[in-house]
Motif scaffolding. Structure first.
Motif, short mmCIF file in Angstrom:
data_model
loop_
_atom_site.label_atom_id
_atom_site.label_comp_id
_atom_site.label_asym_id
_atom_site.label_seq_id
_atom_site.Cartn_x
_atom_site.Cartn_y
_atom_site.Cartn_z
N VAL A 1 15.72 44.57 81.70
CA VAL A 1 14.72 44.46 80.36
C VAL A 1 15.65 44.17 79.17
CG1 VAL A 1 13.21 45.32 79.09
CG2 VAL A 1 12.90 45.59 81.64
N GLN A 2 16.58 45.13 78.75
CA GLN A 2 17.33 45.00 77.64
C GLN A 2 18.21 43.67 77.63
OE1 GLN A 2 17.99 47.24 74.59
NE2 GLN A 2 18.52 45.07 74.52
N ALA A 3 18.57 43.16 78.79
CA ALA A 3 19.52 42.11 78.67
C ALA A 3 18.45 40.72 78.20
CB ALA A 3 19.96 41.87 80.13
N ALA A 4 17.20 40.67 78.63
CA ALA A 4 16.45 39.75 78.06
C ALA A 4 15.88 39.80 76.78
CB ALA A 4 15.08 39.92 79.29
N CYS A 5 16.52 40.63 75.97
CA CYS A 5 16.22 40.75 74.41
C CYS A 5 17.22 40.82 73.53
CB CYS A 5 15.20 42.11 74.19
SG CYS A 5 14.32 42.19 72.76
N ARG B 1 5.27 46.88 67.31
CA ARG B 1 6.15 46.11 67.46
C ARG B 1 5.89 45.05 68.29
NH1 ARG B 1 12.13 48.50 68.71
NH2 ARG B 1 12.52 46.35 68.66
N ARG B 2 6.22 43.79 68.16
CA ARG B 2 5.84 42.76 69.27
C ARG B 2 7.29 42.07 69.70
NH1 ARG B 2 0.97 38.60 67.30
NH2 ARG B 2 1.71 37.71 69.12
N ILE B 3 7.92 42.43 70.70
CA ILE B 3 9.02 42.24 71.10
C ILE B 3 9.18 41.10 72.25
CG2 ILE B 3 11.36 43.16 72.12
CD1 ILE B 3 10.03 45.87 71.31
N PHE B 4 9.90 39.90 72.06
CA PHE B 4 9.86 38.82 72.84
C PHE B 4 11.04 38.93 73.80
CE2 PHE B 4 11.75 34.60 73.80
CZ PHE B 4 10.42 34.07 74.47
N LEU B 5 10.63 38.78 75.28
CA LEU B 5 11.87 38.77 76.39
C LEU B 5 11.86 37.49 77.02
CD1 LEU B 5 10.51 42.09 77.97
CD2 LEU B 5 12.33 41.97 76.57
N ASN B 6 12.97 36.95 77.23
CA ASN B 6 13.25 35.69 77.97
C ASN B 6 14.51 35.80 78.84
OD1 ASN B 6 13.39 32.99 78.45
ND2 ASN B 6 14.75 32.57 76.83
N PRO B 7 13.88 36.00 80.23
CA PRO B 7 14.83 35.94 81.05
C PRO B 7 15.78 34.71 81.59
CG PRO B 7 12.94 35.53 82.32
CD PRO B 7 12.76 35.66 80.63
N LEU C 1 8.13 45.52 84.95
CA LEU C 1 8.83 44.14 84.23
C LEU C 1 10.25 43.64 84.54
CD1 LEU C 1 7.93 42.55 81.48
CD2 LEU C 1 9.00 44.63 80.11
N ALA C 2 11.06 44.51 84.64
CA ALA C 2 12.29 44.01 85.24
C ALA C 2 12.18 43.13 86.63
CB ALA C 2 13.23 45.24 85.70
N ARG C 3 11.37 43.45 87.58
CA ARG C 3 11.32 42.59 88.80
C ARG C 3 10.74 41.32 88.35
NH1 ARG C 3 8.35 46.98 92.95
NH2 ARG C 3 10.44 48.07 93.35
N HIS C 4 9.82 41.24 87.33
CA HIS C 4 9.28 40.04 86.86
C HIS C 4 10.43 39.24 86.28
CE1 HIS C 4 6.62 37.14 84.65
NE2 HIS C 4 7.53 37.25 83.56
N LEU C 5 11.25 39.69 85.43
CA LEU C 5 12.31 38.97 84.45
C LEU C 5 13.33 38.41 85.47
CD1 LEU C 5 12.24 41.44 81.38
CD2 LEU C 5 11.45 39.23 81.35
N ASP D 1 17.55 45.92 70.07
CA ASP D 1 17.88 47.18 70.68
C ASP D 1 16.44 47.83 71.15
OD1 ASP D 1 18.19 49.89 71.33
OD2 ASP D 1 19.83 50.21 69.69
N LEU D 2 16.18 47.87 72.40
CA LEU D 2 14.95 48.43 72.91
C LEU D 2 14.95 49.81 73.63
CD1 LEU D 2 14.06 45.38 75.32
CD2 LEU D 2 13.38 45.70 72.90
N ARG D 3 15.96 50.69 73.11
CA ARG D 3 15.96 52.05 73.13
C ARG D 3 14.66 52.95 73.16
NH1 ARG D 3 21.94 53.87 71.35
NH2 ARG D 3 21.28 52.13 69.52
N GLN D 4 14.15 52.50 71.84
CA GLN D 4 12.89 53.23 71.49
C GLN D 4 11.67 52.68 72.40
OE1 GLN D 4 11.26 51.82 67.64
NE2 GLN D 4 9.65 53.56 67.72
N VAL D 5 11.62 51.61 73.19
CA VAL D 5 10.73 51.19 73.81
C VAL D 5 10.95 51.50 75.25
CG1 VAL D 5 9.60 49.07 74.88
CG2 VAL D 5 10.28 49.13 72.32
N ILE D 6 12.09 51.29 75.79
CA ILE D 6 12.22 51.54 77.01
C ILE D 6 13.12 52.82 77.63
CG2 ILE D 6 12.45 49.15 77.76
CD1 ILE D 6 15.82 49.38 77.98
N GLY D 7 13.51 53.70 76.15
CA GLY D 7 14.12 54.83 76.51
C GLY D 7 15.76 54.87 76.70
N VAL D 8 15.99 55.97 77.22
CA VAL D 8 17.66 56.03 77.39
C VAL D 8 17.75 56.78 78.86
CG1 VAL D 8 19.70 56.78 76.96
CG2 VAL D 8 18.21 56.10 75.08
N CYS D 9 18.39 56.00 79.93
CA CYS D 9 18.58 56.67 80.96
C CYS D 9 19.94 56.71 81.72
CB CYS D 9 17.46 56.23 82.14
SG CYS D 9 17.52 54.49 82.14
#
Length: 217
Positions: free
Chosen positions: A79-83, A17-23, A117-121, A86-94
């Motif tokens: 990270v999820q807020a920037a997309c 997958r190619r997933i775009f994130l925009n903070p 990534l979260a710090r960057h965003l 649904d990113l659970r497959q990518v970032i997991g569930v915690c």
């Protein structure tokens, strides 16, 4: 793998997958209230770790475990807020357990990458990227909230943007656009928010604090 742009946007390539994130300002508002956004910034940069070593080893370990759990959960939220996907497959569930430890079902990205990534965003979304010397405007005061709407309205009023386009700006792109339209000699003409300058000074202190704590997590 992440391809990161100079205005804070990122692309994750994972699992085919190619997933775009925009903070963007809109993304930052998804984190929660203006106070929640500042809290998230502090948490992902390790701001809740104890400043001094606690003599009781077990207590210290317990505090560090809780701080790390909060950091991972908050980083995943950023990270999820920037997309829009649904990113659970990518970032997991915690989540944080009642005992203050991390409960984590792994995704495609390792935890360390999610935090980075979260710090960057959130940096590009809340503070903006800038040279160190450009941020040092005095002592300033701690600002306990980040109201994205104020910057959206400034973009609409002074950059001639539509409200929807302004909500999709990152803080980095907003600051670059404002600097381009209002060079340093004209900067005094820009009506700014007091908490903006406060946030700049406070953020630099947070980055310095985080650099001292890199070994904690």
């Amino acid at each position: 793998m992440q391809a990161i742009t100079d205005i804070g946007q990122a692309e994750i390539r994972a699992g085919g997958r190619r997933i775009f994130l925009n903070p963007s300002f809109l993304a930052m508002s998804r984190i929660g209230t203006p106070e929640d956004i500042v809290g998230a910034f502090v948490t992902v940069h390790g701001g809740h770790y104890p400043e001094h070593q606690i003599s009781d080893v077990e207590v210290m370990r317990s505090i560090q475990a809780r701080c790390f759990a909060d950091m991972v959960v908050t980083a995943a939220k950023v990270v999820q807020a920037a997309c829009d996907d649904d990113l659970r497959q990518v970032i997991g569930v915690c989540s944080v357990t009642p005992k203050g430890k991390l409960s984590y079902r792994p995704g495609l990205l390792p935890v360390s990458h999610i935090i980075q990534l979260a710090r960057h965003l959130i940096r590009h979304g809340v503070v903006g990227d800038q040279p160190q010397e450009a941020a040092s405007k005095g002592e300033g005061e701690y600002s306990g909230k980040f109201d994205a709407r104020s910057f959206v309205y400034l973009a609409v009023a002074h950059l001639g943007m539509s409200e929807s386009d302004a909500w999709n700006m990152t803080m980095t792109s907003f600051r670059a656009a404002m600097s381009a339209k209002y060079p340093p000699k004209e900067a005094a003409k820009i009506p700014t928010e007091q908490h903006y300058d406060e946030a700049m000074d406070w953020a630099e202190k947070m980055f310095a604090l985080d650099a001292q704590r890199n070994g904690l997590h």
